[in-house]
Design a protein around this motif. Structure first.
Motif, PDB file in Angstrom:
ATOM      1  N   GLY A 178       0.816  -1.211   0.000  1.00  0.00           N
ATOM      2  CA  GLY A 178       0.000   0.000   0.000  1.00  0.00           C
ATOM      3  C   GLY A 178       0.851   1.263   0.000  1.00  0.00           C
ATOM      4  O   GLY A 178       0.569   2.226  -0.725  1.00  0.00           O
ATOM      5  N   SER A 179       1.928   1.252   0.806  1.00  0.00           N
ATOM      6  CA  SER A 179       2.822   2.411   0.859  1.00  0.00           C
ATOM      7  C   SER A 179       3.522   2.630  -0.476  1.00  0.00           C
ATOM      8  O   SER A 179       3.653   3.762  -0.951  1.00  0.00           O
ATOM      9  CB  SER A 179       3.849   2.221   1.975  1.00  0.00           C
ATOM     10  OG  SER A 179       3.217   2.081   3.231  1.00  0.00           O
ATOM     11  N   ILE A 180       3.976   1.518  -1.072  1.00  0.00           N
ATOM     12  CA  ILE A 180       4.636   1.625  -2.374  1.00  0.00           C
ATOM     13  C   ILE A 180       3.678   2.179  -3.429  1.00  0.00           C
ATOM     14  O   ILE A 180       4.044   3.035  -4.249  1.00  0.00           O
ATOM     15  CB  ILE A 180       5.184   0.247  -2.799  1.00  0.00           C
ATOM     16  CG1 ILE A 180       6.281  -0.200  -1.835  1.00  0.00           C
ATOM     17  CG2 ILE A 180       5.718   0.294  -4.229  1.00  0.00           C
ATOM     18  CD1 ILE A 180       6.780  -1.595  -2.093  1.00  0.00           C
ATOM     19  N   PHE A 181       2.424   1.707  -3.394  1.00  0.00           N
ATOM     20  CA  PHE A 181       1.437   2.180  -4.359  1.00  0.00           C
ATOM     21  C   PHE A 181       1.200   3.685  -4.208  1.00  0.00           C
ATOM     22  O   PHE A 181       1.122   4.425  -5.194  1.00  0.00           O
ATOM     23  CB  PHE A 181       0.122   1.407  -4.173  1.00  0.00           C
ATOM     24  CG  PHE A 181      -1.012   1.941  -5.001  1.00  0.00           C
ATOM     25  CD1 PHE A 181      -1.094   1.663  -6.358  1.00  0.00           C
ATOM     26  CD2 PHE A 181      -1.999   2.727  -4.415  1.00  0.00           C
ATOM     27  CE1 PHE A 181      -2.146   2.162  -7.126  1.00  0.00           C
ATOM     28  CE2 PHE A 181      -3.043   3.227  -5.163  1.00  0.00           C
ATOM     29  CZ  PHE A 181      -3.115   2.939  -6.529  1.00  0.00           C
ATOM     30  N   ILE A 182       1.075   4.142  -2.949  1.00  0.00           N
ATOM     31  CA  ILE A 182       0.832   5.568  -2.708  1.00  0.00           C
ATOM     32  C   ILE A 182       2.009   6.406  -3.182  1.00  0.00           C
ATOM     33  O   ILE A 182       1.842   7.463  -3.807  1.00  0.00           O
ATOM     34  CB  ILE A 182       0.545   5.811  -1.215  1.00  0.00           C
ATOM     35  CG1 ILE A 182      -0.793   5.174  -0.831  1.00  0.00           C
ATOM     36  CG2 ILE A 182       0.533   7.306  -0.894  1.00  0.00           C
ATOM     37  CD1 ILE A 182      -1.106   5.245   0.644  1.00  0.00           C
ATOM     38  N   ILE A 183       3.234   5.941  -2.889  1.00  0.00           N
ATOM     39  CA  ILE A 183       4.422   6.685  -3.314  1.00  0.00           C
ATOM     40  C   ILE A 183       4.483   6.781  -4.836  1.00  0.00           C
ATOM     41  O   ILE A 183       4.750   7.848  -5.408  1.00  0.00           O
ATOM     42  CB  ILE A 183       5.695   6.010  -2.748  1.00  0.00           C
ATOM     43  CG1 ILE A 183       5.735   6.158  -1.216  1.00  0.00           C
ATOM     44  CG2 ILE A 183       6.948   6.617  -3.365  1.00  0.00           C
ATOM     45  CD1 ILE A 183       6.853   5.396  -0.569  1.00  0.00           C
ATOM     46  N   VAL A 184       4.233   5.651  -5.515  1.00  0.00           N
ATOM     47  CA  VAL A 184       4.266   5.646  -6.982  1.00  0.00           C
ATOM     48  C   VAL A 184       3.176   6.552  -7.541  1.00  0.00           C
ATOM     49  O   VAL A 184       3.405   7.316  -8.499  1.00  0.00           O
ATOM     50  CB  VAL A 184       4.118   4.202  -7.509  1.00  0.00           C
ATOM     51  CG1 VAL A 184       3.941   4.196  -9.018  1.00  0.00           C
ATOM     52  CG2 VAL A 184       5.334   3.374  -7.123  1.00  0.00           C
ATOM     53  N   MET A 185       1.972   6.490  -6.947  1.00  0.00           N
ATOM     54  CA  MET A 185       0.859   7.286  -7.444  1.00  0.00           C
ATOM     55  C   MET A 185       1.160   8.779  -7.337  1.00  0.00           C
ATOM     56  O   MET A 185       0.981   9.541  -8.298  1.00  0.00           O
ATOM     57  CB  MET A 185      -0.415   6.953  -6.663  1.00  0.00           C
ATOM     58  CG  MET A 185      -1.649   7.709  -7.174  1.00  0.00           C
ATOM     59  SD  MET A 185      -3.121   7.317  -6.210  1.00  0.00           S
ATOM     60  CE  MET A 185      -2.684   8.075  -4.634  1.00  0.00           C
ATOM     61  N   PHE A 186       1.638   9.214  -6.162  1.00  0.00           N
ATOM     62  CA  PHE A 186       1.937  10.634  -5.991  1.00  0.00           C
ATOM     63  C   PHE A 186       3.124  11.070  -6.852  1.00  0.00           C
ATOM     64  O   PHE A 186       3.175  12.221  -7.296  1.00  0.00           O
ATOM     65  CB  PHE A 186       2.203  10.935  -4.517  1.00  0.00           C
ATOM     66  CG  PHE A 186       0.958  11.125  -3.713  1.00  0.00           C
ATOM     67  CD1 PHE A 186       0.266  12.328  -3.756  1.00  0.00           C
ATOM     68  CD2 PHE A 186       0.455  10.103  -2.915  1.00  0.00           C
ATOM     69  CE1 PHE A 186      -0.898  12.519  -3.020  1.00  0.00           C
ATOM     70  CE2 PHE A 186      -0.709  10.275  -2.184  1.00  0.00           C
ATOM     71  CZ  PHE A 186      -1.392  11.491  -2.236  1.00  0.00           C
ATOM     72  N   SER A 187       4.056  10.167  -7.093  1.00  0.00           N
ATOM     73  CA  SER A 187       5.171  10.498  -7.977  1.00  0.00           C
ATOM     74  C   SER A 187       4.675  10.731  -9.405  1.00  0.00           C
ATOM     75  O   SER A 187       5.103  11.684 -10.078  1.00  0.00           O
ATOM     76  CB  SER A 187       6.216   9.378  -7.947  1.00  0.00           C
ATOM     77  OG  SER A 187       6.747   9.209  -6.652  1.00  0.00           O
ATOM     78  N   LEU A 188       3.772   9.864  -9.866  1.00  0.00           N
ATOM     79  CA  LEU A 188       3.218  10.029 -11.210  1.00  0.00           C
ATOM     80  C   LEU A 188       2.404  11.319 -11.321  1.00  0.00           C
ATOM     81  O   LEU A 188       2.457  12.017 -12.346  1.00  0.00           O
ATOM     82  CB  LEU A 188       2.348   8.818 -11.565  1.00  0.00           C
ATOM     83  CG  LEU A 188       3.093   7.479 -11.742  1.00  0.00           C
ATOM     84  CD1 LEU A 188       2.100   6.353 -11.986  1.00  0.00           C
ATOM     85  CD2 LEU A 188       4.089   7.566 -12.893  1.00  0.00           C
ATOM     86  N   ILE A 189       1.641  11.640 -10.261  1.00  0.00           N
ATOM     87  CA  ILE A 189       0.865  12.880 -10.278  1.00  0.00           C
ATOM     88  C   ILE A 189       1.793  14.092 -10.354  1.00  0.00           C
ATOM     89  O   ILE A 189       1.537  15.056 -11.089  1.00  0.00           O
ATOM     90  CB  ILE A 189      -0.042  12.961  -9.035  1.00  0.00           C
ATOM     91  CG1 ILE A 189      -1.138  11.885  -9.116  1.00  0.00           C
ATOM     92  CG2 ILE A 189      -0.665  14.340  -8.900  1.00  0.00           C
ATOM     93  CD1 ILE A 189      -2.005  11.797  -7.883  1.00  0.00           C
ATOM     94  N   ALA A 190       2.895  14.054  -9.587  1.00  0.00           N
ATOM     95  CA  ALA A 190       3.844  15.164  -9.601  1.00  0.00           C
ATOM     96  C   ALA A 190       4.480  15.329 -10.981  1.00  0.00           C
ATOM     97  O   ALA A 190       4.626  16.455 -11.487  1.00  0.00           O
ATOM     98  CB  ALA A 190       4.923  14.931  -8.535  1.00  0.00           C
ATOM     99  N   VAL A 191       4.845  14.214 -11.615  1.00  0.00           N
ATOM    100  CA  VAL A 191       5.440  14.277 -12.959  1.00  0.00           C
ATOM    101  C   VAL A 191       4.420  14.822 -13.963  1.00  0.00           C
ATOM    102  O   VAL A 191       4.738  15.659 -14.830  1.00  0.00           O
ATOM    103  CB  VAL A 191       5.934  12.880 -13.385  1.00  0.00           C
ATOM    104  CG1 VAL A 191       6.345  12.868 -14.850  1.00  0.00           C
ATOM    105  CG2 VAL A 191       7.110  12.452 -12.505  1.00  0.00           C
ATOM    106  N   TYR A 192       3.167  14.350 -13.848  1.00  0.00           N
ATOM    107  CA  TYR A 192       2.098  14.805 -14.743  1.00  0.00           C
ATOM    108  C   TYR A 192       1.890  16.318 -14.619  1.00  0.00           C
ATOM    109  O   TYR A 192       1.805  17.038 -15.629  1.00  0.00           O
ATOM    110  CB  TYR A 192       0.812  14.049 -14.417  1.00  0.00           C
ATOM    111  CG  TYR A 192      -0.445  14.698 -14.918  1.00  0.00           C
ATOM    112  CD1 TYR A 192      -0.795  14.666 -16.266  1.00  0.00           C
ATOM    113  CD2 TYR A 192      -1.304  15.353 -14.025  1.00  0.00           C
ATOM    114  CE1 TYR A 192      -1.956  15.270 -16.717  1.00  0.00           C
ATOM    115  CE2 TYR A 192      -2.460  15.953 -14.466  1.00  0.00           C
ATOM    116  CZ  TYR A 192      -2.790  15.913 -15.818  1.00  0.00           C
ATOM    117  OH  TYR A 192      -3.938  16.526 -16.256  1.00  0.00           O
TER     118      TYR A 192
END
Length: 271
Positions: free
Chosen positions: A184-198
């Motif tokens: 769950g933590s990994i998913f959240i980190i990846v999700m917010f990273s993708l949002i920041a890049v977007y």
């Protein structure tokens, strides 16, 4: 029947290696009849049980063998022994017994003491010898590099004389907390990273390629502006599952009722 006998013999053989530590802790070979500490002192000793170390004194007059909960120099029950090299006497002198020991541990050290060694002839009021082994933390030292050293033989007292040994080892060091991330933590980190890049690259594209200004620089601004309405529509579609009743019809007076009323009202008309 034969299998049962073999099983019983095996259990007895295993139990023969276990002796009580402080009445409620067991270790292979060692026993601590005077132990009054907590169970936390024992686990630090486990990695060293059965290991033996040899060390010579700085003057080369004596050779010592120190074992952890095991016979030292092949002498039964001896945790530490001394051999006199200068006189060529190979008979080991017992410095302490591992079935008569004491143990104390701290955060990054362990104190192991063997009592009940051979009595002194002229020193320390003729008391029994004892060996003290200090195990200290050193994260750079593993089994391959570990070496026992003798720090001193303190016998210039009337009582409480001892041989002091030290061994540095990484297994004495406190365990470092691990930071294992959950899925769950990994998913959240990846999700917010993708949002920041977007958002970052979308902002650059809107501003420098399309020449957008103000809020128009937000990527897909029109979509996000209407995002709340889209959520409401989706929630309305998914959550409101009642049947559509359709428009209600007006139930007025029927033609047959009007005919009856005309017949009933004829007597009211003037003649």
């Amino acid at each position: 029947m034969k299998s049962l006998i073999i099983l019983v013999i095996s259990i007895v053989h295993i139990l023969s290696f276990l002796e009580p530590i402080g009445g409620d802790i067991a270790a292979a070979g060692c026993s601590f009849p005077h132990y009054a500490g907590s169970k936390k002192d024992y686990p630090k000793l486990k990695p060293f049980i059965g290991k033996s170390y040899k060390v010579n004194d700085p003057n080369g007059e004596y050779r010592y063998t120190v074992a952890i909960c095991a016979p030292a120099g092949g002498v039964d029950k001896a945790g530490a022994v001394q051999v006199d090299l200068k006189n060529g006497n190979n008979e080991p002198v017992v410095l302490g017994l591992y079935n008569n020991a004491d143990i104390i541990s701290g955060t990054d050290w362990l104190y192991l003491e063997y009592l009940g060694g051979k009595t002194y002839n002229r020193h320390c009021s003729g008391e029994g010898r004892r060996a003290v082994i200090m195990l200290t933390c050193d994260e750079s030292i593993s089994d391959l590099q570990a070496q026992m050293v003798i720090l001193e033989e303190n016998k210039n007292k009337s009582a409480d004389c001892y041989y002091l040994f030290e061994l540095s080892h990484q297994d004495i060091c406190p365990n470092k907390p691990t930071s294992n991330l959950s899925l769950g933590s990994i998913f959240i980190i990846v999700m917010f990273s993708l949002i920041a890049v977007y958002l970052f690259f979308g902002f650059l594209y809107q501003r420098f390629v399309l020449g957008a200004k103000g809020m128009e620089q937000v990527p897909n601004y029109g979509f996000w502006l209407d995002f709340g309405n889209l959520q409401a529509d989706g929630c309305n579609f998914v959550c409101r599952t009642g049947e559509n009743r359709g428009p209600r019809t007006y139930k007025g007076v029927g033609d047959d009722q009007l005919d009856d009323m005309e017949e009933r009202d004829d007597h009211l008309l003037p003649m």
